[in-house]
Design a protein around this motif. Structure first.
Motif, short mmCIF file in Angstrom:
data_model
loop_
_atom_site.label_atom_id
_atom_site.label_comp_id
_atom_site.label_asym_id
_atom_site.label_seq_id
_atom_site.Cartn_x
_atom_site.Cartn_y
_atom_site.Cartn_z
N TYR A 275 0.86 -1.19 0.00
CA TYR A 275 0.00 0.00 0.00
C TYR A 275 0.89 1.24 0.00
CZ TYR A 275 -3.15 3.53 2.05
OH TYR A 275 -3.88 4.67 2.32
N LYS A 276 0.69 2.12 -0.99
CA LYS A 276 1.52 3.32 -1.15
C LYS A 276 0.64 4.57 -1.16
CE LYS A 276 5.46 1.04 -2.39
NZ LYS A 276 6.82 1.23 -1.90
N ILE A 277 1.22 5.67 -0.69
CA ILE A 277 0.55 6.96 -0.71
C ILE A 277 1.46 7.97 -1.41
CG2 ILE A 277 -0.45 8.85 0.64
CD1 ILE A 277 -1.01 6.89 2.87
N LEU A 278 0.92 8.67 -2.40
CA LEU A 278 1.63 9.77 -3.04
C LEU A 278 0.92 11.07 -2.68
CD1 LEU A 278 3.76 10.92 -5.02
CD2 LEU A 278 2.06 10.58 -6.85
N VAL A 279 1.65 12.00 -2.12
CA VAL A 279 1.10 13.29 -1.70
C VAL A 279 1.70 14.39 -2.58
CG1 VAL A 279 0.94 14.97 0.19
CG2 VAL A 279 0.83 12.51 0.68
N THR A 280 0.86 15.23 -3.17
CA THR A 280 1.37 16.42 -3.85
C THR A 280 1.04 17.63 -2.99
OG1 THR A 280 -0.58 17.06 -5.14
CG2 THR A 280 0.80 15.30 -6.02
#
Length: 820
Positions: free
Chosen positions: A300-305
């Protein structure tokens, strides 16, 4: 268990054969192409449901017999499709018969999926109840999203509320960042990656490119969720989006903790496939929000901009500004014609590009503003820049520098641009709402052409983006319900910054973004002094208590109320707005809002236009009866209920100036209110995307002043009343995508003023009444391959008739913005 597995496999095979037959035949059977194309689109959307049924068959000991009836249905459907492929092009006798068969097939399949399949699933054991709810919800969404009762037809089942938006046509300088970001995200042991850069550097574009990358799609498959967070995030709403995107029943969360716990359970149920959650545009102070989405779920991965850097997260990728070569390429794409030719000296171009310092947004906006301008304008811009400081010291400096891009705009277009800041961040802005306020503020034409031209001008200068819900959205016919505007956050800030460059009491527009109950300090200080703004915009969130100061706003002509709440109280200071002409109320919450004090509207004697979106208006009817200057009312995604029932017979006297009614996506509208037929001076009646409307009263013929009548995408409407022949002033009739309409009124020929008719998608029509030969004023008919032949026998009588055949064109790239 073995029997169940074989049954499931046979079911999937039967479905696959039907889908293959439809795809093979649709291009060969020209006379049925539109119907079969639509059927193929819907079957492809339904395919995941069969995969879910097969999964359940492996878990449950379900007898093969329970799926046999399903298999027979699918095989019969395949035989019908193959028969259609054998109908010759010249055989007009059999064509209507089989067209009706195909439409009946489409409807019966939908009913079959919604009722019989759900009945089967409902008998499953409690131990997999969560999975069953998942399938049920997907079936419900198929019914609504394919145009049979849903407020968001055609699109969301394909892209979903957390679907990845498309990327711009021209992208430069992102190949290396994409490779580096992808490597960082896929690294073992990394769970959160923050993509950080100042506003307008292309963070969101890079995130979209990442989600469209083949390697990322191959890894995460359909478990990619793209969510815009913005400055005022709502945790529960974000999680509701994720549930809806996966086709699960959207729960009612008790609180944030409940929402977080249920999301964790959902992620664990999804399976062993990796999951990617993109949180776009996260603001400073929202670190805790990101942490709420961090779970111990494998892969499970999270990308935050974000415009900001969050030190507590280990992995941060900082997007650099463009190098000189890429900056020049981006600028030239915005500033010059396609061949790149220009009379502007190269050294001046180099200075302008150098001044933008590789900032993508600045390059695009400045380039757009200088496009086609003489050299003197370029030099004036350079002089203005040389008198200030660096534009990249901070975002505020960038805003100041970008203001020069507005100087080349016509004054009215500039005012229209500044008005865009009146609508919430990251939300689509309906073009029809903008038209309402611009008609009254700037005296633009009622037909909307000037307003749309202004938006196109802003779009060409990269100050706004026009998007369309469908590619065939018609501008010529004056139908703009499927036109929207999106604006970059930084450009919205620019509009607000420019609007706030004067003292409060002297501003033309007053924009209030209220978080919680923190009202601006000046709002209490101005209690004893009138504010002279013409436009007031107030945005509140779900924590606002509706406690208002009693401000004096005697000159406000446009009031825009944006909120997110289940219950909303109109501000009491409205009572003193003697000059108010336009009222726009929009609820951005998941459910329609109850507005408790509609009677307050009776004091707005000058009001001309009311637009309500996503609210419940059961008590509206009584409130509007005293608005004698009311010109237009628009209800979008509203729960109408009993709002228009039991109107008194003296409506024409009480609403003498009401000439336009627009009802869009009002899904509890089953019968057209007879009381509205008493408004005999009504000129425009538009009822669109109301999928439960199945009856029109004969009293419709009383609307003798009607010039425009639309029943676009009212998919259950079976026919028009015979009394329609009394509408002698009617010049345009739109019944496009009324797929259940089986016949036209015999008195059709009495529409002596009819000039344009849109009947595209009316596949149920097998013939036209002979009276159509008397439509002497009819010049344009819009139809498709299935209906164009109906006019062949009457061309000899209608010498001026032009038939325009439109192809089926479903836009899957436009992401609808649900109120979530």
């Amino acid at each position: 268990m073995a029997g169940a597995f074989v049954g499931g496999a046979a079911l999937g095979a039967a479905f696959g054969e039907l889908l293959k037959a439809v795809l093979d035949v649709k291009d060969r059977a020209v006379k049925f192409k539109s119907i079969l194309s639509d059927l193929a689109f819907k079957l492809e959307a339904i395919e995941p449901v069969f995969q879910e049924i097969e999964k359940l068959d492996r878990v449950l000991d379900r007898p093969v017999e329970e799926t046999n009836s399903f298999i027979h249905r699918l095989k019969d459907a395949k035989e019908l499709v193959l028969k259609c492929s054998k109908i010759k092009w010249w055989n007009y006798c059999k064509k209507p018969y089989y067209a009706k068969k195909l439409i009946d097939l489409e409807n019966s399949l939908l009913k079959f999926f919604q009722i019989e399949v759900q009945a089967l699933l409902s008998r499953d054991s409690r131990k997999i109840l969560v999975v069953v709810n998942d399938i049920d919800e997907k079936l419900d969404r198929i019914g609504s999203n394919l145009g049979y009762g849903g407020q968001n037809s055609d699109l969301s089942i394909c892209v979903g509320p957390c679907g990845v938006p498309g990327v711009p046509d021209f992208i430069i300088g992102m190949d290396a960042p994409l490779k580096e970001l992808k490597m960082q995200l896929l690294k073992d042991g990394v769970s959160v990656v923050v993509l950080s850069a100042p506003g307008g550097c292309g963070k969101t574009t890079l995130a979209k490119m990442l989600c469209h990358d083949d390697e990322i799609i191959g890894s995460f498959r359909d478990n990619i969720f793209f969510v815009t967070v913005s400055e005022t995030p709502n945790l529960k709403v974000i999680i509701q989006k994720v549930f809806q995107h996966k086709g699960y029943m959207v729960p009612e969360f008790q609180n944030d903790d409940d929402a977080i716990n249920q999301l964790e359970s959902l992620l664990k149920q999804i399976g062993t496939d990796p999951v990617l959650l993109v949180l776009d545009d996260v603001w400073s102070g929202s670190e805790s929000l990101i942490q709420n989405f961090m779970f111990k779920v494998p892969k499970y991965k999270i990308l935050v901009t974000s415009r900001f850097v969050f030190p507590r997260f280990d992995s941060t990728y900082k997007l650099e500004l463009l190098n000189d070569k890429d900056a020049m390429a981006l600028f030239r794409n915005s500033a010059f014609l396609q061949d790149g030719s220009s009379s502007v000296p190269d050294d001046l171009v180099n200075e302008i590009v150098k001044g933008c310092r590789g900032f993508p947004l600045a390059l695009k906006v400045v380039g757009g503003s200088l496009r086609g301008q003489p050299e003197v304008v370029w030099r004036r811009t350079m002089k203005q820049w040389s008198e200030g400081q660096s534009i990249f010291d901070s975002n505020s400096e960038l805003l100041k520098r970008l203001q020069t891009s507005l100087d080349a705009l016509d004054e009215k277009i500039k005012e229209c641009y500044l008005d865009l800041g009146s609508f919430p961040e990251d939300q689509r802005i309906p073009v029809t709402a903008l038209m309402d306020l611009w008609v009254e503020l700037y005296n633009l034409d009622e037909d909307g052409m000037h307003a749309l031209a202004n938006l196109h001008e802003l779009s060409t200068r990269n100050l706004a983006n026009l998007v369309f819900a469908s590619k065939d959205a018609s501008e010529v016919d004056g139908y703009y319900n499927e036109h929207f505007v999106m604006q970059h956050d930084l450009l919205r800030e620019l509009a607000i910054h420019r609007s706030n460059d004067k003292p409060i009491e002297l501003r033309r527009r007053l924009i209030m973004d209220i978080r919680g109950n923190e009202l601006p300090k000046w709002s209490s200080e101005q209690l004893q002094q009138p504010i002279h703004a013409r436009l007031l915009s107030v945005s509140t969130d779900e924590t606002f208590s509706s406690s208002w100061y009693n401000m004096q706003l005697p000159e406000v002509e446009v009031l825009i109320l944006n909120f997110r709440a289940r219950n909303y109280i109109l501000p009491k200071f409205m009572e003193k707005m003697d000059q108010l002409k336009v009222l726009i109320i929009t609820n951005y919450d998941f459910c329609p809002a109850e507005i408790s004090n509609f009677p307050l509207l009776h004091s707005l004697s000058s009001i001309k236009r009311i637009r309500l979106e996503h609210v419940s208006i059961s008590s509206l009817g009584i409130s509007i009866l005293e608005l004698r200057n009311l010109h237009k009312i628009s209800l979008v995604m509203c729960e109408i209920g009993e709002a228009f029932r039991n109107f008194p017979t003296q409506i024409p006297d009480m609403l003498p100036n009401l000439v336009e009614i627009d009802l869009d996506c009002c899904n509890d509208l089953v019968e057209f209110p007879v009381g509205l037929c008493e408004i005999v001076h009504l000129k425009k009646l538009s009822i669109t995307n109301c999928h439960e409307l199945d009856a029109l009263p004969e009293e419709l013929g009383k609307l003798a002043s009607l010039e425009v009548l639309r029943f676009r995408k009212c998919t259950k409407l079976p026919e028009l009343p015979e009394s329609i022949g009394s509408l002698h002033k009617l010049s345009y009739l739109d019944i496009s995508d009324c797929i259940s309409m089986s016949k036209m009124p015999i008195q059709m020929g009495e529409l002596c003023g009819l000039k344009r008719l849109n009947m595209r998608g009316c596949w149920g029509l097998s013939e036209l009444p002979t009276s159509v030969k008397d439509l002497g004023q009819l010049k344009d008919v819009i139809c498709d391959d299935e209906t164009t032949h109906l006019w062949e026998p009457y061309k000899i009588h209608l010498s001026n008739l032009k038939i325009k055949v439109l192809k089926q064109d479903i836009n899957l790239n436009w992401l609808p913005n649900l109120y979530l």
